[in-house]
Design a protein around this motif. Structure first.
Motif, mmCIF file in Angstrom:
data_model
loop_
_atom_site.group_PDB
_atom_site.id
_atom_site.type_symbol
_atom_site.label_atom_id
_atom_site.label_comp_id
_atom_site.label_asym_id
_atom_site.label_seq_id
_atom_site.Cartn_x
_atom_site.Cartn_y
_atom_site.Cartn_z
ATOM 1 N N GLU A 202 0.849 -0.995 -0.156
ATOM 2 C CA GLU A 202 -0.031 0.034 0.050
ATOM 3 C C GLU A 202 0.894 1.191 -0.003
ATOM 4 O OE1 GLU A 202 -2.636 -0.362 3.399
ATOM 5 O OE2 GLU A 202 -4.061 -1.544 2.456
ATOM 6 N N ARG A 203 1.681 1.266 0.630
ATOM 7 C CA ARG A 203 2.752 2.421 0.804
ATOM 8 C C ARG A 203 3.526 2.748 -0.548
ATOM 9 N NH1 ARG A 203 4.192 0.415 5.810
ATOM 10 N NH2 ARG A 203 6.076 -0.629 5.178
ATOM 11 N N GLU A 204 3.965 1.511 -1.092
ATOM 12 C CA GLU A 204 4.491 1.601 -2.557
ATOM 13 C C GLU A 204 3.398 2.083 -3.619
ATOM 14 O OE1 GLU A 204 6.277 -2.341 -3.298
ATOM 15 O OE2 GLU A 204 7.902 -2.088 -1.598
ATOM 16 N N TRP A 205 2.171 1.592 -3.431
ATOM 17 C CA TRP A 205 1.284 1.968 -4.107
ATOM 18 C C TRP A 205 0.897 3.518 -4.202
ATOM 19 C CZ3 TRP A 205 -0.579 0.167 -8.459
ATOM 20 C CH2 TRP A 205 -2.093 0.826 -8.926
ATOM 21 N N LYS A 206 1.118 3.877 -3.193
ATOM 22 C CA LYS A 206 0.762 5.443 -2.938
ATOM 23 C C LYS A 206 2.062 6.212 -3.456
ATOM 24 C CE LYS A 206 -2.315 5.783 0.972
ATOM 25 N NZ LYS A 206 -2.506 6.220 2.331
ATOM 26 N N LYS A 207 3.256 5.777 -3.141
ATOM 27 C CA LYS A 207 4.499 6.392 -3.843
ATOM 28 C C LYS A 207 4.494 6.431 -5.464
ATOM 29 C CE LYS A 207 7.533 5.662 0.031
ATOM 30 N NZ LYS A 207 8.777 4.963 0.576
ATOM 31 N N LEU A 208 3.801 5.352 -5.849
ATOM 32 C CA LEU A 208 3.653 4.900 -7.187
ATOM 33 C C LEU A 208 2.669 6.167 -7.831
ATOM 34 C CD1 LEU A 208 4.539 3.551 -9.919
ATOM 35 C CD2 LEU A 208 2.531 2.131 -9.395
ATOM 36 N N GLU A 209 1.725 6.137 -7.041
ATOM 37 C CA GLU A 209 0.604 7.311 -7.565
ATOM 38 C C GLU A 209 1.228 8.477 -7.415
ATOM 39 O OE1 GLU A 209 -2.684 6.664 -4.817
ATOM 40 O OE2 GLU A 209 -3.659 5.089 -6.241
ATOM 41 N N GLN A 210 2.036 8.924 -6.202
ATOM 42 C CA GLN A 210 2.623 10.124 -6.325
ATOM 43 C C GLN A 210 3.408 10.296 -7.626
ATOM 44 O OE1 GLN A 210 5.223 10.374 -2.970
ATOM 45 N NE2 GLN A 210 5.770 12.496 -3.284
#
Length: 177
Positions: free
Chosen positions: A100-108
């Motif tokens: 989930e953290r990596e996904w948010k970073k990817l979205e960012q």
């Protein structure tokens, strides 16, 4: 044979009566020996049954002890498997959070959120995942940090308003898509 029971009669008995007594005593001893053999046979049968029962009892007792030990071993194995599953679920949960953290970073990185919006949104509105939750959190934060309150701060209130407006726009754009 009641007439043979008294000693007087034995002393006064004739040869024929003595012979008859001997014959009776012989028959009686034969009958008693036969009954003794029957009793001995019954005793032997009972002893055999007791031995069989003891053997069966010992076998069942050893089988019970074996089953009891097997149950303990199975219980220990089950407990180990439960611990392995718990550890696996904990690792999966940690991996889920990491993803989930990596996904948010990817979205960012893809531009869905600006970098400054991402970091501030995490601060005041952390864990908000619906429009209703966003509005409720905003009202609660404004009750706390509004400049008219004793603990209120104008600068913090501006930051909350800015983040709220950004997240509100994001939810609106998400809902329209």
């Amino acid at each position: 044979m009641e007439k043979f029971l008294s000693e007087e009669r034995i002393d006064k008995a004739t040869e024929e009566e003595l012979l008859e007594m001997k014959l009776w005593i012989y028959k009686e001893s034969q009958r008693l020996e036969q009954e003794q053999r029957i009793v001995d046979t019954k005793v032997a049968e009972i002893e055999d049954e007791m031995n069989k029962f003891r053997q069966k009892f010992q076998f069942e007792r050893s089988q019970f002890e074996h089953d009891k030990q097997k149950f303990k071993d199975d219980q220990a194995l089950f407990d180990q498997q439960i611990e392995i599953l718990k550890d696996g679920f904990d690792k999966l949960n940690a991996d889920r959070k990491k993803i989930e953290r990596e996904w948010k970073k990817l979205e960012q990185e893809r531009g869905f959120l600006r970098e400054d919006e991402y970091s501030r949104a995490e601060f005041f509105f952390q864990g908000v995942n619906s429009l209703l939750a966003l509005k409720k959190r905003y009202r609660d934060l404004m009750k706390i940090y509004h400049p008219d309150n004793m603990c209120g701060d104008h600068r913090v209130c501006d930051m909350i308003n800015e983040e709220y407006n950004i997240l509100l726009r994001q939810f609106d754009s998400y809902m329209k898509a």
